[in-house]
Design an enzyme around this catalytic site. Structure first.
Site, PDB file in Angstrom:
ATOM      1  N   CYS A  41      61.975   5.953  79.486  1.00 51.69           N
ATOM      2  CA  CYS A  41      62.269   7.340  79.815  1.00 51.69           C
ATOM      3  C   CYS A  41      63.647   7.448  80.455  1.00 51.69           C
ATOM      4  O   CYS A  41      64.108   6.529  81.140  1.00 51.69           O
ATOM      5  CB  CYS A  41      61.204   7.875  80.758  1.00 51.69           C
ATOM      6  N   ASP A  84      64.357   9.183  82.935  1.00 55.51           N
ATOM      7  CA  ASP A  84      64.180   9.479  84.358  1.00 55.51           C
ATOM      8  C   ASP A  84      65.036   8.554  85.220  1.00 55.51           C
ATOM      9  O   ASP A  84      65.000   7.330  85.071  1.00 55.51           O
ATOM     10  CB  ASP A  84      62.702   9.318  84.725  1.00 55.51           C
ATOM     11  N   ARG A  89      64.719   7.632  88.125  1.00 56.99           N
ATOM     12  CA  ARG A  89      63.963   6.798  89.059  1.00 56.99           C
ATOM     13  C   ARG A  89      63.440   5.512  88.416  1.00 56.99           C
ATOM     14  O   ARG A  89      62.771   4.714  89.070  1.00 56.99           O
ATOM     15  CB  ARG A  89      62.782   7.597  89.626  1.00 56.99           C
ATOM     16  N   HIS A 125      56.204   5.939  82.507  1.00 63.25           N
ATOM     17  CA  HIS A 125      55.996   5.901  83.959  1.00 63.25           C
ATOM     18  C   HIS A 125      55.084   7.037  84.382  1.00 63.25           C
ATOM     19  O   HIS A 125      55.067   8.109  83.769  1.00 63.25           O
ATOM     20  CB  HIS A 125      57.335   5.962  84.714  1.00 63.25           C
ATOM     21  N   CYS A 164      55.684  11.405  85.004  1.00 58.90           N
ATOM     22  CA  CYS A 164      56.804  11.777  84.120  1.00 58.90           C
ATOM     23  C   CYS A 164      56.900  13.302  84.004  1.00 58.90           C
ATOM     24  O   CYS A 164      55.924  13.978  83.672  1.00 58.90           O
ATOM     25  CB  CYS A 164      56.586  11.155  82.749  1.00 58.90           C
TER      26      CYS A 164
END
Length: 238
Positions: free
Chosen positions: A66, A68, A70, A122, A125
Site C-alpha cells: 500500500c 500508506d 506508515r 495493512h 487501511c
C-alpha cells in the site's frame, strides 16, 4: 529595450499577496539534511556501499504494498536499498489492466529474476475503510471499486465480524488473499512457472499498532496450487 533574460522591466503585480508561510514552501532543507545524515550512517558501516549499489541491483524480493506512509517497505523487513524491489498503490491492489503494476512485475520476474513476490496489506487501511463504508471520496472511488468487489464476494465473512473495526481488519486480510490470487493468474507469473523459474508468491499483513507482520498462509509456488491456497487461506480466517 531590456536585454533578454535580465528581467529589468519585469515587476510583480501590485495585488500579488502570498501568505508568509507559503514563501518558504519552495525549500525542504531539512529533508536534504536528513539525507546527508542517512547516507553518512550507511557509509560508516560500509564505505563502499553506494559504489557497489550503483553497479547493479539484484533483489530477491518484489514487494507489492500500500502507498500508506506508515508502511515503509524496506524498514519493516530490515532490508537495505537494493534488496527489495517495490511497487505501491492505494490498498495494495493487483489489477489485470494496471500496466504500471504489470510492468513492475514483468521487470522483477523476467529481468531481475526475483524469487519471491510479497503482497502486503495493512490493518486500518484508509482505502479499505472507504470501500467497506462505500464512502464517496472522489476519483479514487473507481480504483477502490476492486476492494468493494472483494467486500461483495465475502460479504458474510465481513458483516459477521463483532465490530466495524473487525470488519475492516477482515476485509484487509481478504483483500491481500484476493490479490495473491490475482498475481498468480497473471501471464507473467504463469509463464515463469511454466519455464520452471523458482518463484513464490506470498500474502502478508502488517499491524500499524504493533509494527509486526503476519503471514496469511497463502503462499503459492506453482499455478496448480493457487485455488487450494486461496481456499485454505480464506477458510483459516473463520
Amino acid at each position: 529595450m531590456a536585454k533578454a533574460g535580465t528581467g529589468s522591466n519585469i515587476k510583480p503585480p501590485q495585488d500579488l499577496w502570498l501568505p508568509a508561510g507559503l514563501l518558504f514552501m519552495g525549500t525542504l532543507d531539512h529533508l536534504f539534511e536528513n539525507n546527508r545524515t542517512w547516507a553518512g550512517q550507511i557509509r560508516q558501516r560500509d564505505p563502499d556501499f553506494f559504489l557497489k549499489l550503483s553497479r547493479q541491483q539484484s533483489p530477491e524480493y518484489l514487494w507489492i504494498g500500500c502507498s500508506d506512509s506508515r508502511v515503509p517497505a524496506n524498514e519493516i523487513v530490515g532490508l537495505l536499498p537494493g534488496e527489495l524491489f517495490v511497487h505501491r498503490n492505494v490498498a495494495n491492489l493487483v489489477v489485470h489492466t494496471d500496466l504500471n503494476c504489470l510492468s513492475v512485475m514483468q521487470f522483477a520476474v523476467d529481468i531481475l529474476k526475483v524469487r519471491h513476490i510479497i503482497v502486503c496489506g495493512h490493518y486500518g487501511c484508509s482505502g479499505v475503510w472507504a470501500a467497506l463504508r462505500q464512502a464517496r471520496i472522489g476519483l479514487s472511488d473507481n480504483w477502490l471499486r476492486h476492494v468493494q468487489d472483494v467486500r461483495a464476494k465475502h460479504g458474510q465473512r465481513i458483516t459477521g465480524a463483532p465490530s466495524e473495526a473487525d470488519s475492516c481488519d477482515r476485509l484487509c486480510e481478504l483483500n491481500v488473499i484476493e490479490q495473491v490470487a490475482n498475481v498468480c493468474q497473471t501471464t507473467i507469473v504463469r509463464e515463469a512457472w511454466e519455464r520452471r523459474q523458482a518463484l513464490a508468491v506470498h500474502g502478508w499483513i502488517y499491524g500499524l499498532k504493533d509494527g509486526l507482520l503476519r503471514d496469511l498462509h497463502t503462499t503459492v509456488t506453482a499455478f496448480p496450487e493457487t485455488f487450494t491456497a486461496y481456499q485454505s487461506a480464506v477458510s483459516a480466517l473463520t
